[in-house]
Design a protein around this motif. Structure first.
Motif, PDB file in Angstrom:
ATOM      1  N   THR B  10       0.831  -1.201   0.000  1.00  0.00           N
ATOM      2  CA  THR B  10       0.000   0.000   0.000  1.00  0.00           C
ATOM      3  C   THR B  10       0.868   1.255   0.000  1.00  0.00           C
ATOM      4  OG1 THR B  10      -1.707  -1.210   1.191  1.00  0.00           O
ATOM      5  CG2 THR B  10      -1.874   1.177   1.243  1.00  0.00           C
ATOM      6  N   GLU B  11       2.065   1.169   0.609  1.00  0.00           N
ATOM      7  CA  GLU B  11       2.958   2.334   0.648  1.00  0.00           C
ATOM      8  C   GLU B  11       3.335   2.783  -0.757  1.00  0.00           C
ATOM      9  OE1 GLU B  11       3.651  -0.666   1.619  1.00  0.00           O
ATOM     10  OE2 GLU B  11       5.666  -1.314   1.011  1.00  0.00           O
ATOM     11  N   LEU B  12       3.324   1.850  -1.727  1.00  0.00           N
ATOM     12  CA  LEU B  12       3.634   2.228  -3.115  1.00  0.00           C
ATOM     13  C   LEU B  12       2.472   2.994  -3.729  1.00  0.00           C
ATOM     14  CD1 LEU B  12       5.175  -1.201  -4.183  1.00  0.00           C
ATOM     15  CD2 LEU B  12       6.443   0.911  -3.853  1.00  0.00           C
ATOM     16  N   LEU B  13       1.233   2.562  -3.451  1.00  0.00           N
ATOM     17  CA  LEU B  13       0.062   3.275  -3.978  1.00  0.00           C
ATOM     18  C   LEU B  13      -0.072   4.645  -3.321  1.00  0.00           C
ATOM     19  CD1 LEU B  13      -2.676   0.480  -4.186  1.00  0.00           C
ATOM     20  CD2 LEU B  13      -1.479   1.580  -6.079  1.00  0.00           C
ATOM     21  N   LEU B  14       0.217   4.697  -2.030  1.00  0.00           N
ATOM     22  CA  LEU B  14       0.096   5.965  -1.309  1.00  0.00           C
ATOM     23  C   LEU B  14       1.260   6.903  -1.614  1.00  0.00           C
ATOM     24  CD1 LEU B  14      -1.031   4.794   2.248  1.00  0.00           C
ATOM     25  CD2 LEU B  14      -2.400   6.048   0.575  1.00  0.00           C
ATOM     26  N   GLY B  15       2.263   6.402  -2.305  1.00  0.00           N
ATOM     27  CA  GLY B  15       3.405   7.245  -2.658  1.00  0.00           C
ATOM     28  C   GLY B  15       4.389   7.443  -1.531  1.00  0.00           C
ATOM     29  N   HIS B  16       4.257   6.660  -0.449  1.00  0.00           N
ATOM     30  CA  HIS B  16       5.229   6.793   0.634  1.00  0.00           C
ATOM     31  C   HIS B  16       6.563   6.189   0.232  1.00  0.00           C
ATOM     32  CE1 HIS B  16       1.846   7.118   3.886  1.00  0.00           C
ATOM     33  NE2 HIS B  16       1.871   8.114   3.036  1.00  0.00           N
ATOM     34  N   THR B  17       6.513   5.238  -0.666  1.00  0.00           N
ATOM     35  CA  THR B  17       7.726   4.598  -1.164  1.00  0.00           C
ATOM     36  C   THR B  17       7.699   4.647  -2.682  1.00  0.00           C
ATOM     37  OG1 THR B  17       7.659   3.085   0.698  1.00  0.00           O
ATOM     38  CG2 THR B  17       9.076   2.462  -1.128  1.00  0.00           C
ATOM     39  N   VAL B  18       8.835   4.954  -3.285  1.00  0.00           N
ATOM     40  CA  VAL B  18       8.931   4.952  -4.736  1.00  0.00           C
ATOM     41  C   VAL B  18       9.287   3.543  -5.198  1.00  0.00           C
ATOM     42  CG1 VAL B  18      10.221   5.882  -6.691  1.00  0.00           C
ATOM     43  CG2 VAL B  18       9.567   7.383  -4.817  1.00  0.00           C
ATOM     44  N   VAL B  41       1.228  -2.235  -9.581  1.00  0.00           N
ATOM     45  CA  VAL B  41       1.372  -2.119  -8.137  1.00  0.00           C
ATOM     46  C   VAL B  41       0.067  -2.574  -7.494  1.00  0.00           C
ATOM     47  CG1 VAL B  41       1.600  -0.466  -6.249  1.00  0.00           C
ATOM     48  CG2 VAL B  41       3.010  -0.223  -8.286  1.00  0.00           C
ATOM     49  N   ASP B  44      -1.693  -3.818   0.004  1.00  0.00           N
ATOM     50  CA  ASP B  44      -1.683  -4.972   0.914  1.00  0.00           C
ATOM     51  C   ASP B  44      -3.117  -5.401   1.185  1.00  0.00           C
ATOM     52  OD1 ASP B  44       1.163  -4.800   1.337  1.00  0.00           O
ATOM     53  OD2 ASP B  44       0.771  -3.083   2.626  1.00  0.00           O
ATOM     54  N   ASP B  45      -3.805  -5.868   0.160  1.00  0.00           N
ATOM     55  CA  ASP B  45      -5.217  -6.222   0.285  1.00  0.00           C
ATOM     56  C   ASP B  45      -5.369  -7.599  -0.335  1.00  0.00           C
ATOM     57  OD1 ASP B  45      -8.286  -4.892   0.288  1.00  0.00           O
ATOM     58  OD2 ASP B  45      -7.932  -6.427  -1.236  1.00  0.00           O
TER      59      ASP B  45
END
Lengths: 422, 422
Positions: B10-18, B41, B44-45
């Motif tokens: 989910t961090e990739l979708l939220l843009g927290h991680t590139v 991408v 986490d679902d």
């Protein structure tokens, strides 16, 4: 609304370019309470791009396409949207005239090929781009909206704020998503997971997730609610519980970086900062000067790559290097003290080490950090895995965290000297 | 083989991680002649992850999943593969024992939650991970192979080399893909496109594409053939034609970076290097010391953030600062000369400027670079758009290019002072 991001460009599939645009879009949409559900990359291939747009139209309410709007021959996003939606391409004389003026105002002649940027699929609105020549496009098709934005990160960002986020936030209705990121340093991801296991909620509201990034472990709490105040109220008790449980492992919240924390500590105490770096070659100074306004506390740095510079510009006594070797705690301490003196700073961070690929005196990954404060100077040796770039990056982050602990009077104690935590 | 990459988090979708992992996989597969066609991408679902794996199984021959194999509760890739392929999860006692030994060998107690990493969907092979505790998985299902790899970049990279690339390269059969990247600096993307318009081939073999990255424009030529020699033979004439057309705009090929070029020039001439940096805060020195073996020619740097440091450590005369201001070509020249003297270097690169967000004497984006060589010292003023980080990054790249031109005796002439090219 269900949103799908399509990032266009063979360079993304080939790995020549990292897809930072998807991250930018995800961040901005999440901040506006819009859930991004799909994110894909497509090459510069007309047929596959058309198929991807059609798949997105079948499962999403809004499609944000980025890239492929440039002036060169491989920029085919306009054509692909036109084919996928069965709308012919039109030419905007008005936009063409604007393009010519844009180039003239910069004193340059417009390359003829830029006229391509005045084309658009019938029915699309051309959105003015204040940062570049490629207009963005907005096309309402049956039941979905397509935005096409240039792939240049600085242009994309502005156009998202101007056009995309307002439209999608409004269509998403009342719901908002609020995320809180609790940033920690000093323990492994699995240990953090264990410490929080009874607080863990995967699908709850708020939900919890863990991220490991360059030596820092983050805990993200996310809540959905009808207003951001309501979402904040859902997050608050869990946030307090997590912070209490993790104690001083927590160093910051949300976008707050370790360099900002170090700056805040310096400002609070009225201290100035400097660095003396060998293996990190200026990376600690670069990180510190990222912070806007850093000139208020940052004095400067000496990158002492060659031994001469350690002796002459930092005043490290030759005897210390002879006795202990250049990658040693006594040398790191002398470097930090020397930088504080040479640069007139209250706090100085020093780094010496063996970053590889060839070992320098010590095995590759042996990195020594020292921090001089008005109270004392202390050093610490880290043993880090990975290649040169990873060792340098982790050491830079580690040096900033050691500075935080030294400046706040909590110098490292009772923690393992080696391990994944740094 | 058609390959699909699924990056989990989910961090990739939220843009927290590139999503750098997708780029790593794309690069390694392309180098091995394997075409990556889909890259997506997933959050986490569990349900969406199962749907994505099933979609991938329907259109690809090989799926490379990265992420979601960690020890925490939100790591559900094993479960999702198990559901998507209807295979129950099994537990490997042998791997569990190995995990315990891994932690013991590091003198730490294993958190109980790590035992999760010994689970696998029935039929999958657990692949040993030399860099971490999460094993990779390889599962052959009807007609397709699924690889699941940890999302930690350093682990992913090793596991790709060890297991994924050899298997997929073999299945891809005889075909190879060879790419050549020609790197340029000094002109806009559209101007480069025009200069090469008669040579442009989008879908030919070889094909041509353009990429703009932080002030450098790259031209990528890609050929498909049955051997890499044949592919090289297809590329060679087009590569020569492009290089001849673009002349000295071309500075390098493939992964060759401007910092490596500068190092090569220094070594050739027997010169040592140093930097004196204000607004870039050590970024030029960091870039130069990225190059392995840089200690052979790099002496060190002085980051002169505060005016005192410019005066005392670089010996810039106070009168020059008073007369011209700190953001000026005379000051940049004095900084470069001062760094060469203070650090005992033959070549010194200096930077002073106003990077923002608040203007310093000059408007934000006014950046001055000087280069001292044994022959002369020259300066140049750039006017750059964008925010602080963009201005600093473009200036760093610009400084390295100016050093290249100064060291090779081709100091900037006849090129626009302003514009997109820098």
């Amino acid at each position: 609304v269900i949103v799908e991001v399509l990032a266009v460009g063979t360079e993304l599939l080939l790995g020549h370019t990292v897809n930072t645009n998807a991250a930018t879009i995800g961040t901005k949409l999440a901040d506006a309470g819009v859930d991004l559900q799909y994110s894909s990359v497509i090459g510069d291939d007309h047929d596959r791009m058309v198929a991807a747009i059609r798949l997105a139209l079948s499962r999403a309410d809004a499609i944000v396409i980025t890239g492929g709007l440039g002036p060169t021959q491989d920029d085919i996003t306009r054509e692909a949207i036109s084919s996928a939606t069965d709308r012919p391409l039109r030419f905007s004389d008005e936009y063409a005239a604007r393009l010519k003026r844009w180039w003239e105002s910069r004193g340059r002649e417009m390359p003829e090929s830029n006229l391509k940027q005045a084309e658009y699929p019938e029915g699309a609105v051309l959105l003015d781009n204040p940062k570049g020549t490629a207009p963005a496009l907005q096309l309402e098709t049956d039941g979905a909206v397509i935005f096409a934005l240039p792939g240049v990160p600085a242009e994309l960002e502005v156009l998202l704020d101007l056009y995309v986020v307002p439209v999608l936030a409004e269509r998403a209705g009342e719901g908002v998503v609020v995320s809180r990121v609790i940033r920690t340093y000093g323990e492994s991801e699995s240990r953090i997971g264990e410490l929080l296991s009874d607080l863990y909620v995967a699908k709850g509201n708020p939900s919890m997730a863990f991220l490991a990034t360059a030596a820092e472990i983050k805990i993200r709490l996310t809540a959905h609610a009808s207003t951001s105040d309501d979402a904040e109220r859902l997050i608050a008790p869990l946030e307090s519980a997590v912070k209490e449980r993790l104690g001083r492992l927590v160093f910051g919240t949300d976008a707050e970086t370790i360099e900002e924390i170090v700056f805040g500590l310096a400002r609070e105490r009225g201290w100035t900062l400097a660095t003396a770096e060998s293996a990190t070659g200026g990376m600690v100074a670069s990180r510190l000067t990222k912070v806007p306004g850093s000139s208020q506390v940052f004095r400067g740095a000496i990158v002492a790559y060659h031994e001469d510079i350690k002796l002459m510009n930092l005043g490290v006594p030759a005897g210390i290097i002879e006795t202990h070797g250049v990658v040693s705690e006594p040398v790191a301490i002398a470097m930090a003290d020397g930088a504080a003196a040479a640069l007139g700073a209250d706090v100085a961070i020093s780094v010496t080490g063996s970053a590889g690929p060839d070992p320098q005196e010590q095995p590759v990954g042996t990195m020594v950090i020292a921090v001089h404060t008005p109270e004392q100077t202390m050093a610490r040796t880290l043993t880090l895995p990975g290649d040169r770039e990873r060792v340098r990056t982790y050491t830079t982050t580690g040096a900033l965290h050691l500075a935080r602990l030294a400046m706040s009077g909590e110098w490292w104690s009772g923690q393992p000297r080696r391990g994944r935590w740094v």
